[in-house]
Design a protein around this motif. Structure first.
Motif, PDB file in Angstrom:
ATOM      1  N   ASN A 182       1.093  -1.150  -0.198  1.00 10.61           N
ATOM      2  CA  ASN A 182      -0.017  -0.078  -0.067  1.00 10.61           C
ATOM      3  C   ASN A 182       0.504   1.180  -0.303  1.00 10.61           C
ATOM      4  OD1 ASN A 182       0.433   1.584   2.837  1.00 10.61           O
ATOM      5  ND2 ASN A 182      -0.294  -0.600   3.191  1.00 10.61           N
ATOM      6  N   ASP A 184       0.517   3.721   1.805  1.00  6.93           N
ATOM      7  CA  ASP A 184       0.303   4.557   3.284  1.00  6.93           C
ATOM      8  C   ASP A 184       1.327   4.345   4.473  1.00  6.93           C
ATOM      9  OD1 ASP A 184      -0.402   6.674   4.956  1.00  6.93           O
ATOM     10  OD2 ASP A 184      -2.283   5.779   4.951  1.00  6.93           O
ATOM     11  N   GLY A 187       0.180   5.801   7.523  1.00  6.23           N
ATOM     12  CA  GLY A 187      -0.885   5.043   7.712  1.00  6.23           C
ATOM     13  C   GLY A 187      -0.605   3.491   9.097  1.00  6.23           C
ATOM     14  N   ARG A 227      -8.166   5.105  13.773  1.00  2.50           N
ATOM     15  CA  ARG A 227      -8.411   5.858  13.246  1.00  2.50           C
ATOM     16  C   ARG A 227      -8.289   7.303  13.012  1.00  2.50           C
ATOM     17  NH1 ARG A 227     -13.903   5.467  11.715  1.00  2.50           N
ATOM     18  NH2 ARG A 227     -13.698   6.940  12.833  1.00  2.50           N
ATOM     19  N   LYS A 231      -5.643   9.869  10.970  1.00  4.55           N
ATOM     20  CA  LYS A 231      -6.122  11.113   9.923  1.00  4.55           C
ATOM     21  C   LYS A 231      -5.409  12.353  10.792  1.00  4.55           C
ATOM     22  CE  LYS A 231     -11.043  11.456   9.102  1.00  4.55           C
ATOM     23  NZ  LYS A 231     -12.132  11.110   9.501  1.00  4.55           N
ATOM     24  N   GLU A 236      -4.259   8.083   6.008  1.00  7.41           N
ATOM     25  CA  GLU A 236      -5.373   7.876   5.464  1.00  7.41           C
ATOM     26  C   GLU A 236      -6.544   6.763   6.183  1.00  7.41           C
ATOM     27  OE1 GLU A 236      -4.453   6.207   1.655  1.00  7.41           O
ATOM     28  OE2 GLU A 236      -3.295   7.898   1.267  1.00  7.41           O
ATOM     29  N   GLU A 238      -8.864   4.730   5.075  1.00 12.60           N
ATOM     30  CA  GLU A 238      -8.992   3.791   5.115  1.00 12.60           C
ATOM     31  C   GLU A 238      -7.872   3.016   5.193  1.00 12.60           C
ATOM     32  OE1 GLU A 238      -8.633   6.212   3.140  1.00 12.60           O
ATOM     33  OE2 GLU A 238     -10.901   7.226   2.229  1.00 12.60           O
ATOM     34  N   THR A 239      -6.682   3.187   5.243  1.00  8.23           N
ATOM     35  CA  THR A 239      -5.469   2.303   6.291  1.00  8.23           C
ATOM     36  C   THR A 239      -5.619   1.694   7.457  1.00  8.23           C
ATOM     37  OG1 THR A 239      -3.626   3.411   5.040  1.00  8.23           O
ATOM     38  CG2 THR A 239      -3.152   2.231   6.480  1.00  8.23           C
TER      39      THR A 239
END
Length: 336
Positions: A182, A184, A187, A227, A231, A236, A238-239
């Motif tokens: 990924n 990120d 994250g 989360r 953030k 991100e 979604e990670t």
């Protein structure tokens, strides 16, 4: 064949090195302890960290970091957070002397005390950028004890450099070990660090005799806090719904193989923190990480009731029973 140096011969470093050696990569693991390096090299065991495990015959070991790194395409740091700067600084000196460029990766899960920096930020501060062709982090649901036995495992490799991530992915992948990539990095690092806090709380619940309902509630609401911190720090959202987030949280928050979970169980039995740390014999990363996250709560005006309560229990003398009651009787609200 890719030449790889793994710096750190604890349970996770050994399991990752062994996985890549089984894949017929050219792997050398470095330990700062000569006796441990000798044991891995000659006996193909690491009795202290992976008792009963037999390591691959292709795995090499040394206590000479320069020798381990010589000619390496990838250097993977797998040492406790508190040792990252020291090891990275030593590595940076070696790379500079050799004028050697490498893909750098790490598999540590924590934040630096006082500065609250992520692992990659610490590495970047100690190793000149001209010797780093890419930087990646290995994260996700993975206990070393299961990986070395060949249990089915999926992990995530986070990096802003796709080529670096894919090189590491190819070195690790086999029929038992499936790495995803990924983009990120932030994250991925934060998911790996922050889940340790919630895992301590999960262990406390089980130690107090609560069941699956309580554990599921804590992990789910804990993920919301992870989360929110992520953030605020540029990750991100979604990670945290993937392997580096919820996947890592589940395995760390529910398995006796997790030292943070075991620490929570031990604390629930009434043992003081100092005794738990001494008996564990390994770093409990969540105990230190929680200090950073409480600071983030104030700095970014976040609402992190689980993390704050765990801090009060561990560092301010609040009882676990009172902490649980405080969380369960907070003002009612809508689910985030």
């Amino acid at each position: 064949m890719t030449k790889i140096a793994v710096l750190g011969a604890g349970s996770w470093g050994t399991a990752l090195a062994n996985t890549m050696a089984k894949n017929e990569q050219d792997v050398t693991i470095w330990s700062h302890k000569a006796e441990q390096a000798k044991e891995i090299a000659l006996k193909k065991t690491n009795a202290r960290y992976l008792p009963g495990a037999s390591l691959d015959s292709n795995l090499k070991a040394t206590d000479d970091m320069a020798l381990a790194v010589q000619g390496a395409d990838i250097v993977l740091l797998v040492v406790p957070t508190k040792a990252i700067r020291q090891v990275a600084k030593q590595l940076g000196t070696i790379l500079e002397e050799k004028r050697q460029q490498v893909v750098l990766a790490h598999a540590a899960k924590g934040l630096e005390q006082k500065t609250h920096l992520r692992i990659s930020q610490m590495i970047e501060a100690e190793i000149p950028a001209e010797f780093v062709t890419g930087l990646a982090v290995i994260s996700g649901p993975s206990h070393a004890e299961d990986v070395v036995k060949g249990d089915l495992t999926a992990i995530s490799i986070g990096s802003t450099d796709d080529a670096a991530a894919r090189l590491l992915q190819a070195a690790l992948a086999n029929e038992h070990f499936r790495p995803y990539t990924n983009s990120d990095l932030v994250g991925s690092e934060l998911g790996g660090a922050l889940k340790n806090i919630i895992a301590i709380g999960s262990g406390m619940l089980i130690g107090k005799g609560y069941g699956a309902n309580a554990q599921a509630a804590l992990l789910t609401r804990g993920l919301v806090e992870i989360r929110e911190v992520g953030k605020a720090l540029g990750a991100e959202g979604e990670t945290f719904l993937g392997l580096a987030g919820i996947g890592d949280l589940i395995v760390t928050g529910m398995s006796p193989n997790s030292r943070n979970y075991r620490a929570g169980v031990a604390l629930a039995s009434g043992k003081p923190l100092a005794q738990v740390e001494e008996e564990m014999g390994m770093v409990i990363e969540g105990v230190n990480t929680i200090k950073a996250v409480v600071d983030f709560e104030e700095e970014f005006d976040l609402d992190l009731p689980i993390t704050r309560t765990l801090y009060q229990v561990i560092y301010e003398g609040k009882t676990i029973d009172q902490g649980i009651n405080d969380l369960m009787t907070r003002p009612l609200k809508a689910e985030d």
